[in-house]
Design an enzyme around this catalytic site. Structure first.
Site, PDB file in Angstrom:
ATOM      1  N   ASN A  10       0.639  -1.376  -0.208  1.00 31.25           N
ATOM      2  CA  ASN A  10      -0.440   0.286   0.595  1.00 31.25           C
ATOM      3  C   ASN A  10       0.894   1.212  -0.499  1.00 31.25           C
ATOM      4  OD1 ASN A  10      -2.284   1.840   0.341  1.00 31.25           O
ATOM      5  ND2 ASN A  10      -1.978   2.044   2.597  1.00 31.25           N
ATOM      6  N   TRP A  11       0.903   1.672  -1.192  1.00 26.12           N
ATOM      7  CA  TRP A  11       1.722   2.935  -0.906  1.00 26.12           C
ATOM      8  C   TRP A  11       1.742   4.777  -0.713  1.00 26.12           C
ATOM      9  CZ3 TRP A  11       4.202   2.542  -6.899  1.00 26.12           C
ATOM     10  CH2 TRP A  11       5.562   1.727  -6.826  1.00 26.12           C
ATOM     11  N   LYS A  12       0.243   4.306  -0.189  1.00 24.10           N
ATOM     12  CA  LYS A  12      -0.621   5.482   0.128  1.00 24.10           C
ATOM     13  C   LYS A  12      -0.290   6.714  -0.680  1.00 24.10           C
ATOM     14  CE  LYS A  12       0.287   3.410   4.488  1.00 24.10           C
ATOM     15  NZ  LYS A  12       0.114   3.713   6.013  1.00 24.10           N
ATOM     16  N   HIS A  96      -9.882   1.591   4.353  1.00 20.00           N
ATOM     17  CA  HIS A  96      -8.503   1.285   5.367  1.00 20.00           C
ATOM     18  C   HIS A  96      -8.935   1.597   5.709  1.00 20.00           C
ATOM     19  CE1 HIS A  96      -4.497   2.310   6.424  1.00 20.00           C
ATOM     20  NE2 HIS A  96      -4.252   1.068   5.155  1.00 20.00           N
ATOM     21  N   GLU A  98      -6.940   4.528   7.390  1.00 23.98           N
ATOM     22  CA  GLU A  98      -6.825   5.664   7.240  1.00 23.98           C
ATOM     23  C   GLU A  98      -8.053   6.542   6.511  1.00 23.98           C
ATOM     24  OE1 GLU A  98      -2.911   5.397   5.715  1.00 23.98           O
ATOM     25  OE2 GLU A  98      -1.793   5.110   7.074  1.00 23.98           O
ATOM     26  N   GLU A 168      -6.465  -4.946  10.298  1.00 22.02           N
ATOM     27  CA  GLU A 168      -4.988  -4.163  10.286  1.00 22.02           C
ATOM     28  C   GLU A 168      -5.628  -3.538  11.374  1.00 22.02           C
ATOM     29  OE1 GLU A 168      -2.395  -3.009   6.154  1.00 22.02           O
ATOM     30  OE2 GLU A 168      -4.646  -1.566   6.379  1.00 22.02           O
ATOM     31  N   GLY A 174       1.888   1.770  10.410  1.00 21.24           N
ATOM     32  CA  GLY A 174       3.127   2.650  10.322  1.00 21.24           C
ATOM     33  C   GLY A 174       3.526   3.289  11.716  1.00 21.24           C
ATOM     34  N   SER A 214       2.773  -2.745  10.411  1.00 22.02           N
ATOM     35  CA  SER A 214       4.481  -2.584   9.992  1.00 22.02           C
ATOM     36  C   SER A 214       5.082  -3.489  10.154  1.00 22.02           C
ATOM     37  CB  SER A 214       4.697  -2.456  11.659  1.00 22.02           C
ATOM     38  OG  SER A 214       4.348  -0.885  12.377  1.00 22.02           O
ATOM     39  N   GLY A 235       2.281  -1.607   4.155  1.00 20.12           N
ATOM     40  CA  GLY A 235       2.936  -0.103   4.389  1.00 20.12           C
ATOM     41  C   GLY A 235       4.420   0.481   3.713  1.00 20.12           C
ATOM     42  N   GLY A 236       4.985   1.048   4.610  1.00 18.75           N
ATOM     43  CA  GLY A 236       5.833   1.185   4.219  1.00 18.75           C
ATOM     44  C   GLY A 236       7.275   0.691   3.632  1.00 18.75           C
TER      45      GLY A 236
HETATM   46  C1  PEP Z   1      -1.493  -0.156   5.340  1.00 17.71           C
HETATM   47  O1  PEP Z   1      -0.684   0.639   5.507  1.00 17.71           O
HETATM   48  O2  PEP Z   1      -1.907  -0.768   5.832  1.00 17.71           O
HETATM   49  C2  PEP Z   1      -0.162  -0.682   6.548  1.00 17.71           C
HETATM   50  C3  PEP Z   1      -0.219  -1.818   6.469  1.00 17.71           C
HETATM   51  O3  PEP Z   1       1.127  -0.098   6.836  1.00 17.71           O
HETATM   52  P1  PEP Z   1       2.440  -0.099   7.657  1.00 17.71           P
HETATM   53  O4  PEP Z   1       2.915  -1.760   7.168  1.00 17.71           O
HETATM   54  O5  PEP Z   1       3.790   0.848   7.067  1.00 17.71           O
HETATM   55  O6  PEP Z   1       2.807  -0.496   8.806  1.00 17.71           O
END
Ligand code: PEP
Length: 249
Positions: A10-12, A96, A98, A168, A174, A214, A235-236
């Protein structure tokens, strides 16, 4: 039942078109000659999706991070499912945390998006998860069951079998904190049991359930070893080509 693992980056709201081209260039070199056993894809911002399509290499799933549920109309700033299909998008991340948090996305809207996506033969990646305070108050199961119940209202079992659910915990996104693999497994199993209750065992066994929060190349195996965790939403650690490849175990 064996379910093929699926890893989605997930590049957000990161990367522009040039960054996307650089990533794809690096990734295509790194992946050459490697045997990848899982399904994998990237959920990028709308403007990057055509770049992923043009530079698409074997098997990369192209996912969007949102869509509108109406086929068209006066909805300034929104993107329809048909528009996404035009550029080879097959999966869409829905609900999501966010989007729920910053864009007041409701369970009702999420349910409408799921109906619209299944009607268009697209695959939703339905996100669910509890906040830090809900986790501390031991409300995880109730929160998630409610999110799933409302998201799946009126969805037929033949569609649910194609669904991907991403568990999640919001406190793990994050933050560098992860749920332990056993904790994540317990919640993913609870989700599968709940799908059995809402539908049937056969349907529940087909749903792929990801863990997200994470996840990195260093810890992904511990999650994927769990019987009810069928992949990860990341994500990251999906932003760099080398790190993304390290997730495709
Ligand atoms: C996400 O954006 O759904 C996510 C899980 O981010 P991260 O892996 O950075 O915690």
């Amino acid at each position: 039942m064996s379910r093929k693992h699926i890893i989605i980056g997930n590049w957000k709201m990161y990367k522009n078109m040039e960054d996307t081209k650089i990533f794809l260039n690096q990734f295509s070199k790194l992946i050459k000659g490697k045997v990848i056993k899982c399904d994998y894809g990237i959920a990028a911002s709308y403007t990057n999706l055509p770049v992923l399509k043009l530079n698409q290499f074997h098997n990369l799933i192209i996912a969007a991070q949102n869509c509108h549920y109406e086929p068209e109309g006066a909805f300034t700033g929104e993107v329809s499912i048909k528009m996404l299909k035009d550029i080879n998008v097959s999966h869409v991340v829905i609900g999501h945390s966010e989007r729920r948090m910053y864009f007041t996305e409701t369970n009702e809207a999420i349910n409408k998006k799921l109906h619209a996506l299944f009607n268009a033969n697209m695959i939703p990646v339905l996100c669910c998860g509890e906040s830090d305070s809900e986790y501390e108050a031991k409300k995880t199961n109730d929160i998630i069951k409610n999110q799933i119940l409302l998201a799946l209202a009126g969805i037929k079992s033949q569609h649910v079998t194609k669904l991907i659910i991403a568990y999640e915990p919001i406190w793990a996104i994050g933050t560098g904190k992860t749920a332990s693999a056993v904790e994540a497994q317990t919640v993913c199993k609870m989700i599968r049991d709940y799908i059995t209750e809402l539908y049937d065992e056969n349907t529940a066994q087909k749903v792929r359930i990801q863990y997200g929060g994470s996840v990195k190349p260093e810890n992904i195996k511990s999650f994927l070893e769990q019987p009810d965790i069928d992949g990860a939403l990341v994500g990251g650690a999906s932003l760099q080509a080398e790190s993304f490849l390290g997730l495709l175990v």
